[in-house]
Design a protein around this motif. Structure first.
Motif, PDB file in Angstrom:
ATOM      1  N   GLY A 115      -1.778 -14.615 -54.733  1.00 58.01           N
ATOM      2  CA  GLY A 115      -2.533 -13.410 -54.407  1.00 58.01           C
ATOM      3  C   GLY A 115      -2.067 -12.145 -55.096  1.00 58.01           C
ATOM      4  N   ASN A 116      -1.828 -12.245 -56.397  1.00 56.36           N
ATOM      5  CA  ASN A 116      -1.454 -11.066 -57.178  1.00 56.36           C
ATOM      6  C   ASN A 116      -2.273 -11.045 -58.466  1.00 56.36           C
ATOM      7  N   LYS A 117      -1.765 -10.376 -59.489  1.00 57.83           N
ATOM      8  CA  LYS A 117      -2.425 -10.365 -60.803  1.00 57.83           C
ATOM      9  C   LYS A 117      -1.442 -10.804 -61.888  1.00 57.83           C
ATOM     10  N   ILE A 118      -0.618 -11.766 -61.534  1.00 61.94           N
ATOM     11  CA  ILE A 118       0.402 -12.250 -62.459  1.00 61.94           C
ATOM     12  C   ILE A 118      -0.272 -13.022 -63.591  1.00 61.94           C
ATOM     13  N   SER A 119       0.165 -12.746 -64.817  1.00 61.46           N
ATOM     14  CA  SER A 119      -0.443 -13.371 -65.996  1.00 61.46           C
ATOM     15  C   SER A 119       0.627 -14.161 -66.756  1.00 61.46           C
ATOM     16  N   GLY A 120       0.354 -14.432 -68.019  1.00 62.85           N
ATOM     17  CA  GLY A 120       1.295 -15.242 -68.787  1.00 62.85           C
ATOM     18  C   GLY A 120       1.175 -16.709 -68.421  1.00 62.85           C
ATOM     19  N   GLN A 121       2.201 -17.473 -68.718  1.00 66.05           N
ATOM     20  CA  GLN A 121       2.169 -18.910 -68.491  1.00 66.05           C
ATOM     21  C   GLN A 121       3.208 -19.328 -67.458  1.00 66.05           C
ATOM     22  N   ILE A 122       3.038 -20.523 -66.930  1.00 66.06           N
ATOM     23  CA  ILE A 122       4.076 -21.117 -66.078  1.00 66.06           C
ATOM     24  C   ILE A 122       5.285 -21.377 -66.974  1.00 66.06           C
ATOM     25  N   PRO A 123       6.496 -20.965 -66.570  1.00 68.63           N
ATOM     26  CA  PRO A 123       7.671 -21.172 -67.437  1.00 68.63           C
ATOM     27  C   PRO A 123       7.787 -22.613 -67.912  1.00 68.63           C
ATOM     28  N   ALA A 124       8.056 -22.782 -69.207  1.00 72.56           N
ATOM     29  CA  ALA A 124       8.083 -24.121 -69.810  1.00 72.56           C
ATOM     30  C   ALA A 124       9.123 -25.028 -69.162  1.00 72.56           C
ATOM     31  N   ASP A 125      10.238 -24.440 -68.711  1.00 67.97           N
ATOM     32  CA  ASP A 125      11.314 -25.242 -68.126  1.00 67.97           C
ATOM     33  C   ASP A 125      11.214 -25.360 -66.612  1.00 67.97           C
ATOM     34  N   ILE A 126      10.035 -25.191 -66.037  1.00 66.51           N
ATOM     35  CA  ILE A 126       9.867 -25.222 -64.588  1.00 66.51           C
ATOM     36  C   ILE A 126      10.435 -26.498 -63.988  1.00 66.51           C
ATOM     37  N   GLY A 127      10.439 -27.570 -64.769  1.00 68.30           N
ATOM     38  CA  GLY A 127      10.937 -28.857 -64.283  1.00 68.30           C
ATOM     39  C   GLY A 127      12.425 -28.880 -63.973  1.00 68.30           C
ATOM     40  N   LYS A 128      13.155 -27.848 -64.387  1.00 73.09           N
ATOM     41  CA  LYS A 128      14.589 -27.781 -64.109  1.00 73.09           C
ATOM     42  C   LYS A 128      14.872 -27.459 -62.644  1.00 73.09           C
ATOM     43  N   LEU A 129      13.856 -26.999 -61.912  1.00 69.87           N
ATOM     44  CA  LEU A 129      14.042 -26.627 -60.499  1.00 69.87           C
ATOM     45  C   LEU A 129      13.976 -27.888 -59.632  1.00 69.87           C
ATOM     46  N   SER A 130      15.036 -28.664 -59.676  1.00 70.56           N
ATOM     47  CA  SER A 130      15.024 -30.000 -59.070  1.00 70.56           C
ATOM     48  C   SER A 130      14.898 -29.972 -57.553  1.00 70.56           C
ATOM     49  N   ARG A 131      15.160 -28.820 -56.919  1.00 73.62           N
ATOM     50  CA  ARG A 131      15.071 -28.747 -55.462  1.00 73.62           C
ATOM     51  C   ARG A 131      13.781 -28.084 -54.974  1.00 73.62           C
ATOM     52  N   LEU A 132      12.907 -27.704 -55.900  1.00 73.87           N
ATOM     53  CA  LEU A 132      11.696 -26.973 -55.528  1.00 73.87           C
ATOM     54  C   LEU A 132      10.767 -27.871 -54.709  1.00 73.87           C
ATOM     55  N   THR A 133      10.384 -27.395 -53.521  1.00 76.66           N
ATOM     56  CA  THR A 133       9.447 -28.141 -52.676  1.00 76.66           C
ATOM     57  C   THR A 133       8.061 -27.504 -52.638  1.00 76.66           C
ATOM     58  N   VAL A 134       7.989 -26.173 -52.848  1.00 78.41           N
ATOM     59  CA  VAL A 134       6.708 -25.464 -52.821  1.00 78.41           C
ATOM     60  C   VAL A 134       6.579 -24.612 -54.080  1.00 78.41           C
ATOM     61  N   LEU A 135       5.507 -24.835 -54.830  1.00 77.03           N
ATOM     62  CA  LEU A 135       5.159 -23.991 -55.969  1.00 77.03           C
ATOM     63  C   LEU A 135       3.743 -23.490 -55.739  1.00 77.03           C
ATOM     64  N   ASN A 136       3.631 -22.219 -55.364  1.00 79.97           N
ATOM     65  CA  ASN A 136       2.330 -21.634 -55.043  1.00 79.97           C
ATOM     66  C   ASN A 136       2.104 -20.413 -55.928  1.00 79.97           C
ATOM     67  N   LEU A 137       1.260 -20.591 -56.931  1.00 83.39           N
ATOM     68  CA  LEU A 137       0.927 -19.505 -57.865  1.00 83.39           C
ATOM     69  C   LEU A 137      -0.572 -19.221 -57.817  1.00 83.39           C
ATOM     70  N   ALA A 138      -1.241 -19.632 -56.752  1.00 83.08           N
ATOM     71  CA  ALA A 138      -2.694 -19.513 -56.654  1.00 83.08           C
ATOM     72  C   ALA A 138      -3.146 -18.059 -56.658  1.00 83.08           C
ATOM     73  N   ASP A 139      -4.404 -17.857 -57.038  1.00 85.66           N
ATOM     74  CA  ASP A 139      -5.054 -16.537 -57.004  1.00 85.66           C
ATOM     75  C   ASP A 139      -4.321 -15.510 -57.849  1.00 85.66           C
ATOM     76  N   ASN A 140      -4.064 -15.879 -59.095  1.00 91.19           N
ATOM     77  CA  ASN A 140      -3.475 -14.969 -60.070  1.00 91.19           C
ATOM     78  C   ASN A 140      -4.260 -15.065 -61.369  1.00 91.19           C
ATOM     79  N   ARG A 141      -3.631 -14.709 -62.479  1.00 87.38           N
ATOM     80  CA  ARG A 141      -4.295 -14.759 -63.791  1.00 87.38           C
ATOM     81  C   ARG A 141      -3.466 -15.565 -64.787  1.00 87.38           C
ATOM     82  N   ILE A 142      -2.827 -16.595 -64.281  1.00 88.96           N
ATOM     83  CA  ILE A 142      -1.925 -17.400 -65.103  1.00 88.96           C
ATOM     84  C   ILE A 142      -2.750 -18.300 -66.015  1.00 88.96           C
ATOM     85  N   ALA A 143      -2.388 -18.316 -67.292  1.00 86.26           N
ATOM     86  CA  ALA A 143      -3.148 -19.042 -68.307  1.00 86.26           C
ATOM     87  C   ALA A 143      -2.261 -20.115 -68.955  1.00 86.26           C
TER      88      ALA A 143
END
Length: 368
Positions: A141-169
């Motif tokens: 629920g913001n206006k965040i743009s850019g891309q999902i970080p390429a190394d997102i897979g390094k977050l081995s403990r991540l249980t929730v990734l919520n980037l909905a309702d933004n401008r991510i491309a």
């Protein structure tokens, strides 16, 4: 002979100062939070007015620390909240600015929530993937743009990734399939493009995958069927092509499947309509062909089936009337023909559920 009074006072003061320092967050965490705050502007509620003093572990709005290490563990700032500060103001939150890379210096952070502030822009700092303990990243629920970080897979403990309702491309980074602990993936209503990684089935812990309202292309990877915990899959309103993998119908806990408003073709897999656990199925506004599978029975329980705006032909299966329950059924805007079966669920459906077909007849349409 007793000690001087001023000596005792100064000693107590010193001991109190030492005790407070021991219980306070480290100066490095405090400095990182203040730099994070400096990149944001919240003009109405004054929540950042609480971010003062040396101890960011107590009374700093939205900040909490690990009770043992006194390191900052959670930064939770929601623009839509039931907190008294929102109720008193009688409004939801509004915040501008961006996410400062200084947040990455909080290397004990487990939760970062900066959600529903409407106007936070800029990109997700790539250094976010260096936070080894991060479990929740919620920037909805913001206006965040850019891309999902390429190394997102390094977050081995991540249980929730919520980037909905933004401008991510951009595309879904291939490393996203390495998020071994991920349970909730919510990326809806962005500008994501490219294909869904073919090995997305590696996300074996995932129970929700919501990627609707993007610009995703390519086909639905059959490996999704390997995610045996997946209960909710929403790929609607994209540009996905190809056929629906029949393997989706054998998923043990899948209850909601939304694939509407894509460019899917071929026939509807029999396994989808005979899946006893599937409750909501929306395949509308595609280019699906062939006949409706005649596979319904006493175990069939759908709260919603929407197959409208496709190229389905043939007749409506009589076995539909033997279903245990069908709440909403929409077969409009196809090429179906012949009599509408008698009995439930057809006796409680409106004419709009069957409109714009080639030659359907019977209640609630014209008599045959």
């Amino acid at each position: 002979m007793g000690l001087p009074q001023n000596f005792l006072v100064s000693s107590v003061t010193l001991l109190l100062a030492v005790a407070m320092a021991v219980n306070a967050c480290p100066p490095s965490d405090r400095e990182a939070l203040l730099a994070f705050r400096a990149a944001l502007n919240e003009p109405y509620l004054g929540i950042f007015n609480t971010w003062s003093g040396t101890d960011c572990c107590t009374k700093w709005y939205g900040v909490s620390c690990n009770p043992e290490t006194k390191r900052v563990a959670d930064v939770i700032l929601r623009g839509e909240s039931e907190d008294p500060i929102f109720e008193k103001a009688g409004r939801s939150g509004y915040m501008t600015g961006s996410i400062s890379p200084s947040v990455c210096k909080l290397d004990s952070l487990t939760t970062l929530v900066l959600a529903d502030w409407k106007d936070i822009s800029g990109e997700i700092p790539s250094c976010i993937t260096s936070l080894p303990n991060l479990r929740i990243l919620d920037l909805i629920g913001n206006k965040i743009s850019g891309q999902i970080p390429a190394d997102i897979g390094k977050l081995s403990r991540l249980t929730v990734l919520n980037l909905a309702d933004n401008r991510i491309a951009g595309a879904l980074p291939p490393s996203i399939v390495n998020l071994n602990s991920l349970m909730h993936l919510e990326l809806s209503n962005n500008k994501l493009s490219g294909e869904i990684p073919s090995d997305i089935g590696k996300l074996s812990m995932m129970s929700r995958a919501l990627l609707s309202r993007n610009q995703l292309t390519g086909s639905i990877p059959s490996s999704i069927a390997n995610i045996y915990r997946l209960a909710d899959l929403d790929l609607s309103m994209n540009q996905i092509t190809g056929s629906i993998p029949a393997q989706l119908g054998s998923m043990p806990v899948l209850s909601t499947l939304n694939l509407d408003s894509n460019q899917l073709s071929s026939e509807i897999p029999t396994s989808l309509l005979s899946n006893g656990g599937l409750s909501i199925l929306n395949l509308s506004r595609n280019s699906l062909e062939g006949n409706l599978p005649d596979v319904f029975g006493p175990k069939t329980y759908f709260t919603q089936i929407d197959l409208s705006y496709n190229n389905l032909r043939g007749s409506i299966p009589k076995s539909l009337s033997s279903a245990k329950y069908i709440g909403h059924l929409d077969l409009s805007h196809n090429h179906l023909c012949g009599p509408i079966p008698d009995g439930s669920p057809f006796d409680h459906l409106e004419a709009s559920s069957f409109a714009n077909n080639d030659c359907l007849c019977g209640m609630p349409l014209r008599t045959c």
